[in-house]
Structure formats: structure tokens, C-alpha cells
Enzyme design. Structure first.
Site, mmCIF file in Angstrom:
data_model
loop_
_atom_site.group_PDB
_atom_site.id
_atom_site.type_symbol
_atom_site.label_atom_id
_atom_site.label_comp_id
_atom_site.label_asym_id
_atom_site.label_seq_id
_atom_site.Cartn_x
_atom_site.Cartn_y
_atom_site.Cartn_z
ATOM 1 N N LYS A 54 31.910 18.779 32.108
ATOM 2 C CA LYS A 54 31.147 19.087 33.327
ATOM 3 C C LYS A 54 29.849 18.281 33.345
ATOM 4 O O LYS A 54 29.459 17.711 34.367
ATOM 5 C CB LYS A 54 30.855 20.590 33.393
ATOM 6 C CG LYS A 54 32.090 21.406 33.730
ATOM 7 C CD LYS A 54 31.942 22.892 33.454
ATOM 8 C CE LYS A 54 33.303 23.575 33.648
ATOM 9 N NZ LYS A 54 33.331 24.969 33.206
ATOM 10 N N GLN A 98 29.280 29.319 31.042
ATOM 11 C CA GLN A 98 30.638 29.059 30.551
ATOM 12 C C GLN A 98 31.234 30.344 29.977
ATOM 13 O O GLN A 98 30.638 30.983 29.112
ATOM 14 C CB GLN A 98 30.598 27.943 29.484
ATOM 15 C CG GLN A 98 31.956 27.495 29.010
ATOM 16 C CD GLN A 98 32.787 26.840 30.120
ATOM 17 O OE1 GLN A 98 32.301 26.007 30.875
ATOM 18 N NE2 GLN A 98 34.051 27.228 30.201
ATOM 19 N N ASP A 121 29.998 28.699 40.650
ATOM 20 C CA ASP A 121 31.302 29.101 40.126
ATOM 21 C C ASP A 121 31.946 30.148 41.038
ATOM 22 O O ASP A 121 33.118 30.492 40.857
ATOM 23 C CB ASP A 121 31.116 29.696 38.725
ATOM 24 C CG ASP A 121 32.112 29.159 37.724
ATOM 25 O OD1 ASP A 121 32.903 28.280 38.102
ATOM 26 O OD2 ASP A 121 32.102 29.630 36.574
#
Ligand code: NAP
Length: 293
Positions: A54, A98, A121
């Protein structure tokens, strides 16, 4: 006739190029680049790889990328304090924590602490609610990537019968809602669904997000249907590591009209859509009209 492969890598590369082409005008207007902050707690090897890719992707596009690696022993309150600091940091447009977090941490409380307008997200309940209500927000990257591939391949989805197998907050539920918002008639199946094969055979679109290799068989598929295989299972075959999807690809491609391969289908879309969501967040936070991508 064999199904067409839906090339997620090509679509993702194209999306990345479009994002990259918009960045100079964003910088001209705001004096800065969009910023993505990724928080990793602990040292899970798979998570480390995801975070690295990422970070690399954001940097390659020319965005600001901030990676925070916190100790495995980080307390809930320290992590929440960190999130608050990122919420207040004007250089940061998107925040991604994460997952999974180490077992002693409360994931839902951490997600809830992220400013919904930086939740690239798309996991914050405010963004789930916005998706449900059809309001602008952020949608989880993998299902949004699947929708982009479906729209690109099929054009209008209205009126089609779709089945989504899996109902997680990350993939299944937002996928089902996205397809409903496109005016599909949607079945959302899960581990308690009965007569799944029969239900799947009715569908023009099958999205499978289960995580069981070869789970979806050819006799589940309506001839000509479009198949999106989200599932990934790591296996070792003849001493070689391989990634397998949920769909029995070789058999299903004899029946389906189009199918995403694994790897090379849905996988490459997830990171590209994360960049898309970060670009969107940066425009919204700067009071600029979001680019159509
Ligand atoms: P998850 O949270 O484990 O959800 C799996 C879903 O599958 C659950 O809703 C479960 O039903 C359902 N399920 C399990 N067994 C089933 C059965 N026999 N029949 C019907 N449904 C069944 O997983 P996830 O996070 O959604 O991820 C799903 C898969 O997608 C995984 O393989 C993951 O690695 C992959 N993935 C790939 C990407 C990518 O970028 N390519 C991104 C995200 C996820 P219940 O709710 O009833 O338990």
C-alpha cells in the site's frame, strides 16, 4: 465456448494511471498531495507485506504516504490516541488500520475511532449507513473494485439477478448492498444458506467471498453468468506456493460468460481502489468536486 477472463490487473493499472493524472491539478489547487496513513500493530508477516505494498503504491503514484508501525504490545488507549492524532492531522486524508489487530485489541472500537471522512477502508458504521442510504461515503475497497469490474464488463446491471456468497462486513455485505443500489435483485448467501447451488444457478452475477478453494462448482452456474471470485486460499502444490480462488476455475469457465481469475482478477483492484478512495477523501476534505473515475 470458454468464458472471457476479466482482467483486474489491466483495469487496476488503468485506474492507477487515471488517479496519477489527476494528482498534479490537485496539488496546484491545494499546495499539497493527498495523504494516506497506514497503521500496523505488531509484525504479522502477511500484514507487513500488505502495508508495504500500500505504501509503495501510494508513493509510486506521488501521494504522501505515512506508515506507522506500532509494537505488538501497544495498548488500546495508546492506539486510540494515535488514531485521534491522525484524525487531527491535516496532511492525512485517509486512515487505514491494517487488520487483523493483535487479539488483546478491540477492532470495532478502533474502527469507530477513525474520522468517517478519513475512513478510506469504508469500515466505519457511518460509512456502512451511508452505503445503505445511498449517500456519498466510502465503500470497502474490495467490493467497490468488484463493482467497477462488473460495470466495466456488463455495463448496466439493473434488473439482473445476483448472488453474493459471504456476508462479512469487509466484503459480502457491502457487495450485496452495492449490487442492490445498482438495481440488481440480490441474494446474500452464507454458511446457513440452504440449497445454495440451486440459488446460485438462478444468478446472472455470482460473487463468491468465502475463502474455500474450489467451493463454487460448474453445476452451480447459469450458462453465460458473470463470476467474480474474491476468495483467496494459499496452498502448496508440488512444493510450490499457489493462490486459489473460491471458484473451480477450469470447470466453471466452460459454463460462465466471464470470470475473474485468481490471481490477477479481484486482487489487484483492492489497492488501486484504496488509492481511489484516498483521492476522493482528499478532494472532499479540500472542498473540491470529486473527480469522476
Ligand atoms: P470471512 O469474514 O471469513 O467471511 C466468509 C464468509 O463466507 C462468511 O460470511 C461465511 O458465512 C461464508 N461461508 C463460510 N462457509 C460457507 C459455506 N459453506 N457456504 C456459504 N457461505 C459460507 O472472510 P472475508 O473477509 O469476507 O473474505 C472472504 C474471502 O475473500 C477470503 O478468502 C479472503 O482472503 C478473500 N479476500 C480477498 C481480497 C482480495 O483483495 N482479493 C480482499 C478481501 C478478502 P457466515 O457469515 O455464516 O459464517
Amino acid at each position: 465456448m470458454q468464458a472471457t477472463d476479466i482482467d483486474g490487473k489491466a483495469y487496476a493499472d488503468n485506474l492507477s494511471n487515471r488517479i496519477s493524472s489527476i494528482l498534479p491539478s490537485f496539488e496546484n489547487r491545494t499546495g499539497r498531495m493527498p495523504g494516506l496513513a497506514v497503521v500496523l500493530v505488531g509484525s504479522d508477516p502477511a500484514s507487513e507485506i500488505y502495508v508495504r505494498s500500500k505504501n509503495r503504491k501510494a508513493q509510486n503514484l506521488g501521494m504522501e504516504s505515512f506508515v506507522y508501525t506500532l509494537a505488538e504490545t501497544t495498548s488500546q488507549s495508546d492506539l486510540l490516541t494515535h488514531i485521534e492524532a491522525l484524525n487531527a492531522d491535516d496532511r492525512v486524508d485517509g486512515i487505514l488500520v491494517q487488520l487483523p489487530l493483535p487479539a488483546h485489541l478491540d477492532e470495532m472500537e478502533v474502527i469507530n475511532a477513525i474520522d468517517p471522512d478519513k475512513d478510506v477502508d469504508g469500515l466505519h458504521p457511518v460509512n456502512s449507513g451511508r452505503l445503505l442510504a445511498g449517500c456519498p461515503g466510502f465503500v470497502s475497497c474490495t467490493p467497490l473494485g468488484c463493482l467497477m469490474l462488473l460495470r466495466d464488463h456488463l455495463g448496466k446491471l439493473a434488473g439482473m439477478d445476483a448472488i453474493v456468497i459471504g456476508r462479512s462486513i469487509l466484503v459480502g455485505k457491502p457487495m450485496a448492498q452495492l449490487l442492490l443500489n445498482e438495481n440488481c435483485t440480490v441474494t446474500c448467501a452464507h454458511s446457513r444458506t440452504e440449497q445454495l447451488a440451486q440459488k446460485a444457478r438462478q444468478a446472472d452475477i455470482v460473487v463468491s467471498a468465502v475463502g474455500k478453494a474450489g467451493f463454487v462448482k460448474e453445476d452451480w452456474i447459469k450458462p453465460g453468468a458473470t463470476i467474480i471470485d474474491v476468495g483467496t486460499t494459499k496452498v502448496v502444490i508440488d512444493g510450490r506456493k499457489r493462490l486459489l480462488g473460491d471458484v473451480d476455475y477450469q470447470a466453471v469457465r466452460e459454463i460462465a460468460g466471464a470470470i475473474t481469475p485468481v490471481p490477477g482478477g479481484v486482487g489487484p483492484m483492492t489497492i488501486a481502489v484504496l488509492m481511489h478512495n484516498t483521492l476522493l477523501a482528499a478532494h472532499r476534505r479540500s472542498g473540491l468536486e470529486a473527480p469522476a473515475l
